[in-house]
Design an enzyme around this catalytic site. Structure first.
Site, short mmCIF file in Angstrom:
data_model
loop_
_atom_site.label_atom_id
_atom_site.label_comp_id
_atom_site.label_asym_id
_atom_site.label_seq_id
_atom_site.Cartn_x
_atom_site.Cartn_y
_atom_site.Cartn_z
N HIS A 21 0.82 -1.22 0.00
CA HIS A 21 0.00 0.00 0.00
C HIS A 21 0.86 1.27 0.00
O HIS A 21 0.35 2.34 -0.30
CB HIS A 21 -1.05 -0.02 1.12
CG HIS A 21 -0.57 0.33 2.50
ND1 HIS A 21 -0.25 -0.62 3.45
CD2 HIS A 21 -0.36 1.52 3.11
CE1 HIS A 21 0.11 -0.03 4.56
NE2 HIS A 21 0.06 1.27 4.39
N ASP A 47 1.29 -7.66 2.40
CA ASP A 47 1.38 -6.23 2.09
C ASP A 47 2.84 -5.77 1.92
O ASP A 47 3.39 -5.07 2.76
CB ASP A 47 0.69 -5.44 3.21
CG ASP A 47 0.37 -4.01 2.80
OD1 ASP A 47 0.92 -3.53 1.80
OD2 ASP A 47 -0.44 -3.37 3.51
N SER A 80 4.08 2.37 8.40
CA SER A 80 3.88 1.36 7.38
C SER A 80 5.17 1.15 6.62
O SER A 80 5.82 2.11 6.21
CB SER A 80 2.80 1.79 6.41
OG SER A 80 1.56 1.38 6.89
#
Ligand code: ARG
Ligand code: GLU
Length: 719
Positions: A86, A222, A654
């Site tokens: 992402h 991810d 992230s």
């Protein structure tokens, strides 16, 4: 009475000293002083100097601020970096076309010449950091006016930044910490040639989609991979085919051993923003007004978009990224509200404030400095919450109509033409609008926006006090009897801002014809709302916000001075931090326990061929059926996908490396659990977990799924 008082005091005391090892995002340069002994006790096998040093290469040299909003880590001596899917999503999407859809199919460069360049993408290293508080605050006095104080501080910052990097290719920035009680400078090296190396298909990289987002247990692979390129001197350079892979000062070794319950973990990265030291008044406003209002508005907006996406493939593709972006924080705010409620956060803050006042009241000097603090907070928040609501509604409800936000982008050009500037002089700005128009209309569906517009204006008109509404609402009332659907229909049928053809025609005659644009109904809606906002909301909001920040600074100073049983970490502000905790599951609610890891079997349990988010590719299924996991399986032969741990993280973390006690990579951070999303405001060691992709699944996907195992040759794997 005594029976009541005693537990109360004990409870209070435990609140003050309850800085669990898990809470906190610590400054790397202060680890030695503040955290090293605690970290060693909890399982760290390195010294603070191995994590952050300015004298030798260390873990810090493998940590990258990726594109400004995420973190990445260097995992080879050829500049290979690992981050989330992402985080690379925008780049992966930019390289995708209908014929060559990298989002759906994934992408793997099979050698360096196949790697894809990404204009505008940067990878930033921190060379060193420095406490510059004394330099910034020297000569600043309490009696100075706010404006003079700010000017002096900015002047000092500019000077220090300039001096620090003179004659080098480095950058420098100074940021306030603890609400301006301290200042730190960061020296950076910014690489500008960062190429896409690989990404799994969305069915792996985004498995579970928005349904599983902000949730544990999780089965999302991810991750994506990039490579940093440098010039022949190993220094940053714009893209050039002559550039060579960057040779890092340090790259992470990768552990194949996996993790077990209670293992020490740390997260090294760039958390974006937290507010852990707010007053009870602020927390009350956030959980009872601001979050609910924003959720309410977005619920309406997302429902309309979702219906249209389901009805048309074209709209689905146009709105998928926008929807994901809107849904991400919509969901986060709900988790935050729930979490704060469950924690009884306002009362917890009030207890802290009472304790603080007890200390303040025993000391005249302290009383003079902090005695009025909470009275001031209360007064300021009384005014601030009204403005904050208006601001939330402007940003979410008024600007929620895409055409309104789009029209807002034209005001500068119109103002320039109006003030008599020749068209030739503003041509550059007009050209930019033209380029933006292409991008805007590519992903725009006017009939969806019309429905959003009607619904959001209606909500605005019922929820916002009549006296605070922009002029145009009176007209809508008069002319359309408050029928917002009728109003939106008329506006959308006439406006140039909802049609690519009409807007392109308008560009041709923009010089003389700006008056026509000013009469455009969407432009008028935008101007009426924007004028009201810039006159009656923004200036007052900003002024109060500054005053509150100052109060927060004072509160922070007082807490650090008077409540010394606690270690204070600065709020996240996009700078390099270390969080540490351990691998552990949790009880999300009564009678339910979540284990700390997930497996490919769990992914197969979630499989649903009818729902996009839960489709599993035939290839992955085949591997699953054969159980062909190679060296990536755990000792029971299971292929683990993700694990959760009690590291204090937030947006920006992230892609951050999750490291074991030896400083080896065990996973990549990508999310937080639903029950812990309030940790930006209040941390709860029993509920807050960061969600981590097990690095063995990453390696498995690269090797077994994608057949890009050649990449593993440049990594340093430890068995
Ligand atoms: N919640 C994660 C973060 O805050 C991931 C968001 C991206 N994924 C998604 N399904 N929208 O950024
Ligand atoms: N997904 C978030 C990010 O993009 C991290 C999750 C969190 O906020 O903790 O940074």
């Amino acid at each position: 009475m005594k029976k009541i008082i005693i537990p109360f005091l004990i409870f209070n005391f435990s609140l003050l000293t309850s800085v669990k090892a898990d809470e906190g995002m610590w400054l790397p340069m202060l680890l030695k002083q503040l955290n090293e002994s605690d970290m060693l006790k909890n399982g760290l096998k390195l010294s603070a100097e191995d994590i952050y040093s300015i004298n030798k290469s260390c873990l810090k040299d493998a940590i990258v601020h990726f594109g400004g909003g995420c973190t990445a880590e260097v995992i080879s001596d050829k500049g290979l970096i690992l981050t989330n899917h992402h985080c690379g999503y925008g780049q992966i999407q930019a390289h995708s076309t209908v014929q060559n859809d990298l989002l759906t199919n994934g992408f793997w460069a099979m050698n360096q010449s196949e790697e894809l360049k990404n204009p505008g993408l940067t990878a930033t290293f921190i060379i060193r950091m420095e406490d510059v508080t004394a330099k910034i605050l020297s000569g600043i006095t309490d009696s100075m006016s706010d404006a003079l104080r700010e000017a002096k501080i900015n002047e000092a910052i500019a000077k220090i930044q300039k001096e620090a990097v003179a004659g080098t290719h480095y950058g420098a920035f100074v940021r306030p910490f603890y609400y301006g009680n301290e200042y730190y400078m960061f020296i950076t090296e910014v690489f500008k040639d960062v190429r896409l190396v690989g990404a799994p298909p969305s069915s792996i990289g985004k498995f579970g989609g928005d349904t599983d987002n902000w949730m544990w247990p999780r089965h999302t692979g991810d991750f994506s991979m990039f490579r940093i390129y440098a010039n022949k001197n190993n220094e940053p350079a714009d893209y050039s085919p002559d550039n060579v892979p960057y040779k890092p000062k340090y790259h992470l070794t990768i552990s194949m051993k996996g993790v077990e319950k209670d293992d020490f973990t740390m997260v090294y990265g760039f958390p974006g923003r937290t507010s852990e030291y707010l007053s009870s008044f602020a927390v009350d406003m956030i959980m009872n007004e601001s979050d609910p209002a924003k959720v309410k508005i977005r619920t309406t907006r997302l429902k309309i978009i979702d219906e249209d996406m389901k009805a048309s493939d074209k709209v689905r593709i146009q709105y998928s990224a926008k929807y994901a972006g809107l849904a991400n924080y919509w969901k986060k705010w709900q988790g935050e509200m729930n979490g704060l409620k469950k924690l009884d956060a306002v009362n917890k803050k009030k207890l802290l404030e009472q304790d603080f006042l007890l200390k303040v009241n025993t000391d005249d000097a302290a009383n003079a400095k902090y005695g009025k603090l909470f009275g001031d907070f209360e007064k300021k928040y009384g005014e601030f919450r009204i403005l904050n609501k208006q601001r939330d509604y402007f940003v979410e409800a008024i600007l929620g109509t895409e055409a309104v936000t789009y029209a807002l982008g034209f005001t500068d050009v119109i103002d320039a033409l109006k003030s008599g500037k020749k068209q030739a002089d503003v041509q550059a700005a007009i050209d930019k609008l033209k380029t933006n128009a292409k991008a805007f209309f590519k992903d725009y569906n006017a009939s969806t926006d019309e429905k959003v517009c009607a619904a959001l204006l209606k909500m605005y008109s019922t929820d916002i006090d009549k006296k605070q509404q922009p002029e145009i609402f009176k007209e809508i009332e008069k002319k359309f009897k408050g029928d917002f659907e009728k109003y939106a229909k008329e506006v959308f049928s006439k406006s140039i801002f909802v049609s690519e053809i009409k807007i392109n025609e308008a560009f041709e005659k923009m010089g003389k014809n700006y008056k026509k644009i000013e009469k455009d109904p969407i432009y008028q809606l935008m101007i009426s709302c924007y004028t009201k906002f810039s006159k009656d909301v923004r200036p007052q909001y900003t002024a109060l916000d500054d005053q509150i920040t100052k109060l927060n600074g004072n509160y922070m100073k007082g807490m650090r001075e008077l409540i010394t049983t606690k270690k204070y970490y600065p709020d996240a502000n996009g700078t390099l931090r270390v969080a540490y905790g351990k691998v552990e599951g949790y009880y999300p609610r009564d009678g339910v326990f979540y284990n700390y890891y997930t497996t490919l079997d769990g992914l197969m349990e979630k499989e649903n061929p009818l729902v996009d988010e839960f489709m599993v590719s035939p290839k992955l299924k085949e591997i699953y059926q054969k159980k062909d996991y190679g060296p990536y399986a755990d000792k029971n032969g299971e292929l683990r996908i993700a694990f959760c741990a009690s590291n204090h993280t937030t947006g920006g973390n992230s892609g951050s490396p999750v490291l074991n006690g030896e400083g080896q990579l065990i996973g990549t951070n990508f999310d937080r659990d639903w029950e812990g999303t309030m940790s930006d405001i209040m941390y709860d060691p029993n509920q807050v977990r960061n969600v981590v992709l097990d690095v063995r699944y990453t390696l498995f996907v690269i090797d077994k799924y994608a057949g890009a195992g050649y990449l593993l040759n440049e990594m340093t794997l430890v068995k």
